[in-house]
Design a protein around this motif. Structure first.
Motif, mmCIF file in Angstrom:
data_model
loop_
_atom_site.group_PDB
_atom_site.id
_atom_site.type_symbol
_atom_site.label_atom_id
_atom_site.label_comp_id
_atom_site.label_asym_id
_atom_site.label_seq_id
_atom_site.Cartn_x
_atom_site.Cartn_y
_atom_site.Cartn_z
ATOM 1 N N ASP A 169 9.329 16.786 -1.312
ATOM 2 C CA ASP A 169 8.401 16.318 -1.520
ATOM 3 C C ASP A 169 7.881 16.745 -0.298
ATOM 4 O OD1 ASP A 169 5.559 15.383 -1.492
ATOM 5 O OD2 ASP A 169 5.772 14.423 -3.573
ATOM 6 N N VAL A 222 7.167 13.432 1.461
ATOM 7 C CA VAL A 222 8.866 12.866 2.200
ATOM 8 C C VAL A 222 8.814 13.485 3.321
ATOM 9 C CG1 VAL A 222 10.639 12.346 1.807
ATOM 10 C CG2 VAL A 222 8.567 12.367 0.031
ATOM 11 N N ARG A 223 8.377 14.271 2.941
ATOM 12 C CA ARG A 223 9.084 14.843 4.827
ATOM 13 C C ARG A 223 8.007 14.279 6.631
ATOM 14 N NH1 ARG A 223 12.664 19.889 4.501
ATOM 15 N NH2 ARG A 223 12.551 20.938 2.882
#
Length: 121
Positions: free
Chosen positions: A20, A23-24
């Motif tokens: 996602d 998230v990165r």
């Protein structure tokens, strides 16, 4: 000072699940924070070693021994307590300080040798 932390190496190979973008982004933010802390640690160590170099020169001028086992033991105990209070493994803190102390003593020994060496002329 930060470095680019695009998490391209995290599960991005063929067949790896998609990560996602949020998230990165969070991973990059946390890594930037870690990089800043690492830079601060390096600068603080540099300042510490500048002070210990001055101690080494003072000891050498007055023919004091490079090591001070009583002070070293007090410092280790003090750091262990600080580590416990900070929720850091005291054994890790002790290993870290022991490593630093060994390097400081090595520097002090070198300074003492250089101070005692006759100057050529």
């Amino acid at each position: 000072m930060t470095t680019s932390n695009t998490p391209t190496g995290d599960a991005c190979g063929p067949g790896a699940p998609a990560v996602d973008p949020a998230v990165r982004e969070e991973l990059a933010r946390l890594r930037d924070s870690i990089d800043n802390i690492d830079a601060a640690v390096v600068h603080m160590l540099a300042e510490r070693f500048k002070a210990t170099q001055q101690v080494g020169h003072l000891k050498a001028r007055h023919q004091l021994p490079p090591a001070d086992p009583a002070r070293e033991a007090r410092q280790i105990e003090r750091l262990r307590t600080l580590a416990e209070n900070a929720k850091l493994d005291p054994a890790f803190a002790e290993k870290f300080l022991t490593f630093i102390i060994a390097e400081v003593i090595r520097h002090h020994e070198r300074i003492a040798e250089d101070t005692a060496a006759p100057t050529g002329g």
